[in-house]
Design an enzyme around this catalytic site. Structure first.
Site, PDB file in Angstrom:
ATOM      1  N   CYS A  67      58.058  44.749  32.828  1.00 27.52           N
ATOM      2  CA  CYS A  67      56.739  44.985  32.234  1.00 27.52           C
ATOM      3  C   CYS A  67      56.827  44.826  30.722  1.00 27.52           C
ATOM      4  CB  CYS A  67      56.268  46.383  32.588  1.00 27.52           C
ATOM      5  SG  CYS A  67      54.700  46.829  31.795  1.00 27.52           S
ATOM      6  N   ASP A  94      21.105  27.888  32.338  1.00 30.52           N
ATOM      7  CA  ASP A  94      22.147  28.827  31.954  1.00 30.52           C
ATOM      8  C   ASP A  94      21.602  29.783  30.903  1.00 30.52           C
ATOM      9  OD1 ASP A  94      24.591  29.958  32.102  1.00 30.52           O
ATOM     10  OD2 ASP A  94      25.618  28.511  30.838  1.00 30.52           O
ATOM     11  N   CYS A 114      56.061  48.655  29.195  1.00 30.48           N
ATOM     12  CA  CYS A 114      56.915  49.844  29.397  1.00 30.48           C
ATOM     13  C   CYS A 114      58.328  49.495  29.848  1.00 30.48           C
ATOM     14  CB  CYS A 114      56.268  50.794  30.396  1.00 30.48           C
ATOM     15  SG  CYS A 114      56.200  50.166  32.095  1.00 30.48           S
ATOM     16  N   GLU A 146      16.019  22.722  42.328  1.00 30.12           N
ATOM     17  CA  GLU A 146      15.683  23.143  40.974  1.00 30.12           C
ATOM     18  C   GLU A 146      16.939  23.076  40.108  1.00 30.12           C
ATOM     19  OE1 GLU A 146      14.255  27.113  41.369  1.00 30.12           O
ATOM     20  OE2 GLU A 146      12.838  26.595  42.946  1.00 30.12           O
ATOM     21  N   CYS A 159      53.455  46.071  37.792  1.00 29.60           N
ATOM     22  CA  CYS A 159      54.285  47.117  37.198  1.00 29.60           C
ATOM     23  C   CYS A 159      54.043  48.381  38.018  1.00 29.60           C
ATOM     24  CB  CYS A 159      53.902  47.344  35.733  1.00 29.60           C
ATOM     25  SG  CYS A 159      54.681  48.824  35.038  1.00 29.60           S
TER      26      CYS A 159
END
Length: 666
Positions: free
Chosen positions: A403, A115, A406, A111, A421
């Site tokens: 990071c 979508d 931070c 088949e 991080c």
């Protein structure tokens, strides 16, 4: 003719005309004649409200308003399909099938994979009872009022149908209707929709069903569930569904072997572009329903079906810069910011670069022209670089060491691809991300809180973790941007209601690394309450179904952390559910206690499901495949030869149906 007979006659006639027009594409009367008959029916129903029928053709115009879509548990789980991307994958899939069934002849039904938005529609006594979205496969949203507006969905079935069953399919938006909707938006200066699939999916959750009725949606059905006793093969069930009045795509084809599957794939890989709908692959299913039942399911997929995905579309565009995102677990994801490009029906501006190894492997650099494709036609990713267009003086990409949020030095654990991080409790995106995960729909489902509001709560010092949500006061959140009196009331009400959310979703909401929805369900089923889970050691955890080394270590690490234990104790005090709501047991005996039993073949006195229920009623456990831990095989007629051979080889006792019945009676 009396009034009720006239109303019934008009309803039947209009249903037939709807079927001819929207399913067969073969109208037998003009639109004007149809509208006149519909108008006549509406007038009669208005004059005689005692004959009102929810499934009347007049109800397709919509008009009902749904503020909150009720969550409904699927009677039969909606599994996802395993994906394959090559013919070698399909050959391996067939080999796995043959290992279970033995070298028997297998037919397949091919088949097209449309979508759209998955839907499960329940019919009882020929009438549409309920329509539910896929959701997480276990439960979804009741969108019955919206589905009734779709003309290709029958409200009353024809012919000799089973008394009750579910039928599954996709709600899709044909290209022509999508383009018409976008033209109307552009004409009034509005932003057009991005693609047909998302537009179809979004339509199902519109609150006003009359707005849904205006959209040219269609429903393509592909499988009947809960009525296998009425059919011998999947092809039989598709033919029956067409006779009941469902729009079942006629592109499906019964094939005799894998070579014919490959021919079907090759044909539609090129001809799919001429279809009126979006399609992204082919679904291959075992045709024989007994063989389907013999193969069964994994934790996520049916073993008897697989999806073949067509090769993803590619585009070439300029990589303008690379940024880095911090996830709720601290994982760093590099993101390519691209010159906007059209790809598979959407405008792509960003694509994942996955990790440092991938960047190094592809040698991706800023100002490169890169090849972009959609992984599984969903998430854009960079798959290569056009080195011929690389600018002079280009320098290799240097992966960040700190990071971006931070400033903490990143870490990378041995054997892992991603950088992290480690500033778990103070890095803002990690804090906000954990709270966003906690409130998400599949977790605590706290309405009125989105990413922006969580960020505002955090920046204003009102929350530092998800437990703080339960200490919020209305007067604290009212001053926040876009937070009106009613919004604040709704948020406080939703936080209070979340205390009734089931334990399995609370466990998922905690955000333990590697503990997704399925793993949370397995843990809850095994341990029943949070205290038992917290006390479980590594060796106990790895013996739980589907819990491996990585998950077990993550769970132990989470519960060793004092900060996490403090959060759980606070959540307990606020009244969240940390234990399974014990249902009344159906167990009648412990005769099979400690036994794992596998059921195979066809039976005369019971269905397979009834035998499996009996096993649980008598204290046993059902196994999906034969292993050294299998205690007994309950074998009916046509038991798979491979299973029989394996059971014999392992010396596992085999009970016929009569043996099983005798065990119950003794």
């Amino acid at each position: 003719m009396d009034v009720l007979a006239l109303i019934t006659s008009l309803r039947n006639e209009l249903n037939e005309h709807n079927y001819n027009y929207y399913v067969l594409d073969n109208p037998t009367i003009s639109d004007f004649e149809f509208d006149q008959k519909l108008k006549q029916l509406q007038e009669l129903e208005t004059q005689h409200p005692e004959f009102f029928d929810l499934n009347s053709p007049t109800q397709r115009v919509g008009g009902s308003i749904t503020k909150n879509f009720e969550t409904v548990v699927h009677q039969n789980r909606m599994f996802s399909l395993e994906n394959s991307y090559s013919k070698e994958d399909l050959t391996e899939w067939e080999n796995r099938i043959q290992r279970v069934l033995g070298n028997v002849d297998v037919e397949y039904v091919c088949e097209l994979k449309y979508d759209g938005a998955s839907i499960s529609i329940t019919y009882q006594n020929g009438k549409l009872l309920r329509a539910v979205t896929r959701g997480d496969g276990f439960q979804g949203d009741d969108v019955t009022n919206n589905i009734k507006t779709i003309k290709s969905v029958p409200l009353q079935l024809k012919g000799n149908y089973p008394p009750k069953f579910d039928i599954r399919g996709e709600i899709i938006l044909p290209f022509a209707g999508f383009e018409k909707m976008n033209k109307e938006l552009i004409d009034i200066g509005e932003t057009p929709y991005s693609n047909p699939r998302n537009t179809a999916s979004g339509s199902l959750k519109l609150q006003d069903s009359s707005e849904v009725a205006k959209r040219p949606l269609e429903c393509l059905l592909y499988t009947i569930v809960g009525a296998n006793q009425f059919f011998k093969t999947h092809e039989n069930s598709l033919e029956a569904a067409r006779s009941y009045g469902f729009k079942v795509p006629n592109q499906s084809k019964l094939v005799k072997n894998l070579n014919e599957v490959f021919e079907f794939i090759d044909y539609w890989d090129t001809h799919r572009h001429h279809l009126p709908y979006e399609t992204d692959g082919v679904v291959i299913k075992i045709n024989d329903l007994d063989q389907q039942e013999e193969l069964g399911y994994t934790a996520k997929n049916p073993r008897w079906a697989i999806a073949y995905k067509f090769k993803a579309e590619q585009a070439v565009t300029l990589l303008q810069n690379i940024t880095y995102q911090v996830g709720r677990t601290g994982a760093i994801t590099p993101v390519a910011n691209l010159q906007p490009v059209q790809l598979a029906g959407t405008i792509v501006k960003r694509a994942s670069l996955h990790n440092a190894d991938q960047i190094e492997k592809l040698d991706v650099r800023v100002n490169d022209w890169v090849y972009v494709e959609k992984g599984g036609e969903i998430i854009p990713k960079i798959v290569g670089v056009d080195f011929n267009q690389r600018p002079i003086g280009s320098v290799p990409t240097q992966y960040i060491t700190n990071c971006p949020e931070c400033g903490t030095t990143l870490v990378r654990k041995p054997g892992e691809a991603q950088h992290y991080c480690p500033n778990f409790y103070e890095c803002p995106p990690q804090i906000v991300g954990r709270i966003e995960h906690f409130i998400s729909r599949k977790a605590m489902n706290i309405d009125g809180l989105g990413g922006e509001t969580v960020t505002l709560l955090y920046k204003n010092g009102l929350v530092q973790n998800y437990a703080d949500l339960y200490e919020l006061k209305k007067e604290q959140i009212l001053p926040l941007e876009r937070m009106a009196e009613k919004s604040a009331d709704n948020l406080m009400k939703s936080i209070e209601q979340s205390k009734e959310i089931a334990f399995e979703r609370v466990l998922f909401a905690l955000g333990i690394r590697f503990v997704g929805e399925t793993v949370a369900k397995k843990l809850v089923k095994h341990y029943k309450n949070i205290d038992a889970l917290m006390q479980a050691d590594y060796n106990e955890l790895v013996n739980v179904d589907e819990i491996g080394d990585k998950i077990a270590l993550s769970i132990r690490a989470f519960f060793k952390d004092e900060a996490n234990l403090e959060l759980i104790n606070r959540l307990k005090d606020y009244g969240l559910q940390f234990a399974v709501e014990e249902k009344e047991s159906t167990q009648v005996s412990n005769k099979f206690e400690g036994m794992t039993m596998v059921v195979s073949g066809k039976f005369e006195h019971f269905s397979r499901d009834e035998i499996k229920q009996k096993i649980e009623d008598y204290g046993g456990k059902n196994g999906s495949s034969i292993t050294g831990k299998t205690s007994v095989v309950v074998a009916g007629a046509d038991m798979g030869p491979a299973k029989l051979e394996k059971a014999t080889k392992l010396g596992i006792p085999i009970w016929a149906e009569e043996d099983f019945i005798n065990q119950l009676n003794n």
